[in-house]
Design an enzyme around this catalytic site. Structure first.
Site, PDB file in Angstrom:
ATOM      1  N   ASP A  71       0.859  -1.411   0.053  1.00 29.62           N
ATOM      2  CA  ASP A  71       0.140   0.054  -0.121  1.00 29.62           C
ATOM      3  C   ASP A  71       0.790   1.272   0.293  1.00 29.62           C
ATOM      4  OD1 ASP A  71       0.825  -0.530   2.578  1.00 29.62           O
ATOM      5  OD2 ASP A  71      -1.182  -0.522   3.393  1.00 29.62           O
ATOM      6  N   ASP A 481       3.417   0.559  12.889  1.00 31.39           N
ATOM      7  CA  ASP A 481       2.677  -0.638  13.079  1.00 31.39           C
ATOM      8  C   ASP A 481       3.442  -1.772  13.783  1.00 31.39           C
ATOM      9  OD1 ASP A 481       0.896   0.543  11.173  1.00 31.39           O
ATOM     10  OD2 ASP A 481       1.602  -0.482   9.596  1.00 31.39           O
TER      11      ASP A 481
END
Length: 887
Positions: A71, A481
């Site tokens: 992404d 993350d």
């Protein structure tokens, strides 16, 4: 897991390749001014994965040719010989950082050398550029670009649906692209060179994740989400007649054309109330399979169904693996075994707890089995074993209670593909890695298939901060993350991310310069303390205590001796403490949200910056005083550091193009700053081991110098700079952090926003700048042959590789190759050699590490340049005074 991975600078403001043989993004490139350059070898500090893999694409006609998209971290090609991934978009530069987000990939089944990527990260204002379709005729080694008149969203909601980009399997000059934001369906009939809207397509989509979102992020219309061809309705060289298109519209999700895209109709009888995330066609049996969810994903989705459409009769059949009432997730990952097309698989992509689910049918969806099932709740039986020994951090240090397991089978499992040539191999993407199996058919015989990470080389972390202490581990990282890692060996995956506590995102870290075993980090997590300490160089951690009001990590600084800390967290003002944060006191004289750093010599001196003002504390962070320094950037996109070993030596980088922007230096503890006139823009600053004979540490920065954006090094206190990356190694946005290694001259660690931690090592072992090489007087003897190859060419520029072969019987101890351009070509950037150009005449000389060329061996270098009118290859070359054979 962090729910959106957004460029750090945007929020503030509103396995590596050898240099010289890398992929290059050609079209739109403008060759920069000639700068001193050094030849660097670039690699990743291995983490292996670390982010969402929303798409996997196998070529349908060539075995072992596969691609993966991420992404925010570019695209990759599978290397079967090493079972690793090769990055393909490292050439994306600073001004087009959005093109590191890949919304879709397509591999040409007619000509497997061709591959296409639809790129762009955000469809709202965060992304400064429109999207583009990149095309390659050499499997992603080099690219040409077609700019689009709208934006694409590789990191937008709905990015796991697809593929939005598709090649006609019968006539590969025809491609389709589904656009977001109400821009409709687009088509190219010249192999991706030009694109136009298919005006006859009736529905541009209407689904928005959150229509009330005023940022334009969650409120974007997710648009056209996939395109699928029925290859049985065409013949080679003629356009395929039947095409299916998925639309983000719960009432009108699937359309069909039976006249090669001239006209379109809503597919009659289709299910409503859902979005079709995927549409996969089995032409052999005449079935179109569709995976539906009530939401666009990749995080959300509470209900779902799987349907089969018979293309000949128009019959719809609900083949959902479980009843809709029993779903708490949507379906997305969808694949057909091309060797046995009756075998279909689907994923419950949004089943976060207790695990994702994978379903398999061998009778075209008539019956299904699950990858795991309950025996007696909460106990479960698995059809798989999972081995994460190659990426042990995938357990996240967790020891959950049943029915959860660690490691998990995954989450956000929107990509799932069975190898079209091997029924035993399957790959699927998760929110943290790419998993695969090579014995999938054990599922059908009652055995258990083995799941392992198949992710080496695919590095997808967003880097917020970096530190390289003078002793202990060479690298500590703060990541989005997955928190961050302590690398004791850059070539090995660390066993675990930072834990106790485990932050979803680490925003800042620091170590005590004189006591590097003392380390502090701060970050974000759903609940618990936002600060942690280590007394063994980051190997083990313990949680600190939050002051009242803390909502996020912010920035943190450790005193040079580790005796105290200053913390500027999100949600409250700057705080200070002695010891390890059992109690905090508010700092005075400094505004909330200031960036804080420590002096690397005096343990009571700390610094801060906020909105154009520099702040200094001499009492351990209790009180700060605003400096009288002026002319600093007025915004908050600033990073600064104090030099180890010298009190009060501070470097500050940052700014914006509409105001002060550059690099500043203070030698009086921030009382005054001098702006470096030779640095146009700078966003990071770091220090590393001094060059041989130098009295000052080496400086590193991500900057614009001499009109060129790049990674730069200075060994003379910023008087001169050497660019150490090249146009093929740019990694999009590199503005979060940079640091040199205090123990290895020339080694630099570079942050990226989606390509992990990149580090470079110089070939210039002597330790001087100005080109990184020697300037001998070459006296080669014997025969020579030159191969000059133009590897890429665009409207006003080109890239070329030159190979010089020693075809004589005597080794060279230095070489100098000369030639003349016939058409006024001008070299802009050259790697693996030094060069001079005067008019048409060019001389390329060896650098320090490639001057010795044995008989029968060769040496190569490459360059980019400009041309107009014609780009004729040079007719002759001379090695010193001797003419070479031209191959």
């Amino acid at each position: 897991m962090r729910r959106t991975r957004i460029l750090t600078a945007v929020l503030a403001l509103a396995a590596g390749l050898l240099a010289g043989t890398p992929p290059a993004l050609a079209a739109g490139h403008t060759a920069g001014a000639a700068l001193a350059a050094d030849s660097y070898t670039w690699k990743n500090a291995r983490i292996d994965g670390g982010g969402f893999v929303p798409g996997i694409v196998f070529n349908r006609t060539e075995k072992n040719l596969a691609y993966a998209r991420t992404d925010i971290g570019g695209a990759y090609r599978w290397q079967q010989s090493t079972k690793t991934w090769t990055p393909l978009l490292d050439s994306v530069g600073w001004t087009e950082w959005g093109h590191t987000g890949v919304v879709s990939l397509a591999s040409d089944s007619v000509n497997p050398d061709k591959v296409y990527a639809a790129v762009g990260t955000y469809t709202n204002s965060w992304d400064p550029t429109n999207g583009a379709v990149l095309r390659s005729a050499d499997r992603g080694a080099s690219w040409q670009k077609a700019d689009l008149p709208f934006k694409l969203g590789g990191n937008m909601p709905g990015r796991g649906m697809g593929e939005r980009l598709a090649i006609d399997p019968n006539k590969d000059s025809v491609l389709y692209l589904g656009a977001p934001s109400g821009k409709g369906l687009w088509r190219s009939t010249d192999s991706g060179v030009t694109w136009s809207q298919v005006t006859s397509f009736p529905n541009a989509g209407n689904y928005q994740q959150d229509p009330s979102d005023t940022t334009g992020y969650a409120s974007d219309n997710q648009g056209i989400v996939w395109v699928t061809f029925d290859e049985s309705t065409g013949t080679s060289g003629s356009a395929t007649k039947t095409i299916y298109v998925g639309v983000a519209d719960k009432d009108n999700a699937v359309y069909r054309s039976t006249d090669a895209g001239a006209t379109w109709t809503r597919l009659a009888g289709q299910p409503t109330g859902y979005l079709a995330h995927k549409g996969v066609l089995d032409a052999k049996n005449g079935y179109l399979y569709l995976a539906y969810s009530d939401k666009g994903g990749p995080y959300d989705g509470g209900k779902g169904q799987v349907w089969r459409y018979a293309t000949a009769s128009g019959t719809w059949t609900n083949i959902s693996p479980v009843a809709e009432a029993d779903t708490y997730y949507g379906f997305s990952g969808l694949t057909v075994d091309r060797q046995h097309p009756g075998t279909v698989m689907a994923t419950a992509y949004s089943s976060w707890w207790p695990d994702t689910q994978i379903f398999r049918s061998t009778d075209s969806g008539g019956t299904w089995t699950k990858a795991w099932d309950y025996t007696s709740y909460p106990n479960r039986a698995d059809r798989f074993t999972i081995d994460v020994s190659s990426s042990p951090w995938l357990t996240f240090g967790a020891n959950p209670s049943p029915p959860e397991q660690s490691p998990k089978l995954g989450w956000m499992t929107e990509s799932l593909e069975i190898d079209p040539f091997d029924s035993d191999r399957m790959m699927y993407g998760t929110g943290a890695t790419l998993y695969g199996t090579e014995n999938l058919t054990q599922w059908d015989s009652g055995g258990r298939f083995t799941v392992k990470p198949m992710v080496q080389g695919l590095e997808e972390t967003a880097v917020n901060d970096l530190a390289s202490p003078p002793s202990g581990a060479p690298l500590l990282s703060a990541l989005g993350d997955i928190g961050g890692f302590r690398h004791t060996d850059l070539a090995k995956v660390p066993s675990m991310m930072f834990t106790s506590p485990t932050f979803t995102t680490t925003t800042s870290l620091d170590f005590a310069e004189k006591n590097p075993d003392t380390v502090v980090r701060v970050g974000d997590l759903d609940s618990g303390p936002h600060i942690a300490f280590s007394t063994d160089n980051g190997a083990n951690w313990f949680a600190g205590t939050d002051p009242s009001g803390v909502s996020g990590g912010g920035t943190v600084a450790a005193a040079s001796d580790g005796s105290r800390f200053v913390w500027s967290p999100a949600g409250t003002g700057v705080q200070y403490t002695t010891g390890f944060g059992s109690s905090w006191q508010p700092s005075s004289g400094i505004p909330s949200g200031a960036v804080v750093e420590s002096d690397r010599v005096d343990p009571k001196t700390f610094y801060g910056f906020k909105s154009g003002s520099f702040y200094v504390s001499s009492d351990g962070g209790a009180t700060f005083t605003a400096s009288s320094a002026s002319g600093l950037p007025s915004g908050d996109s600033v990073r600064f550091k104090a030099l180890p070993g010298t009190k009060g030596d501070v470097w500050l980088a940052g700014g914006a193009s509409d105001g002060a922007y550059g690099l500043w230096h203070s030698t009086d503890g921030g009382a005054s700053f001098t702006k470096l006139s030779n640095v146009e823009q700078a966003d990071t600053i770091g220090f590393g081991k001094a060059a041989t004979g130098a009295s000052y540490q080496t400086l590193y920065t991500s900057a614009k110098i001499g009109g060129v954006r790049g990674i730069f090094r200075s060994t003379d206190k910023g008087a001169t700079w050497t660019r150490i990356n090249d146009d093929a190694h740019q990694w999009g946005w590199t503005g979060a952090a940079i640091t040199g290694d205090p123990r290895v001259y020339g080694r630099v660690y570079v942050s990226t926003n989606g390509r992990g931690v990149v580090y470079g090592d110089t070939s210039d072992t002597g330790g001087g700048d100005g080109g990184g090489g020697t300037d001998p007087t070459p006296t080669p003897t014997g025969a020579c042959t030159v191969t000059y190859k133009i590897t890429n060419q665009w409207a006003d520029g080109f890239q070329a590789d030159v190979r010089l072969d020693n075809t004589g019987s005597t080794a060279w101890t230095g070489w100098s190759l000369g030639w003349s351009f016939a058409n006024g070509q001008k070299i802009g950037q050259l790697w693996n050699a030094d060069f001079t150009q005067s008019g048409a005449a060019v001389t390329a000389k060896n650098v320090s590490w490639n001057g010795n060329v044995a008989a029968g061996s060769s040496v190569s270098f490459g360059f980019t340049g400009t041309w107009s009118g014609s780009n004729t290859k040079p007719a002759s070359f001379k090695l010193g005074d001797q003419s070479c054979t031209v191959a």
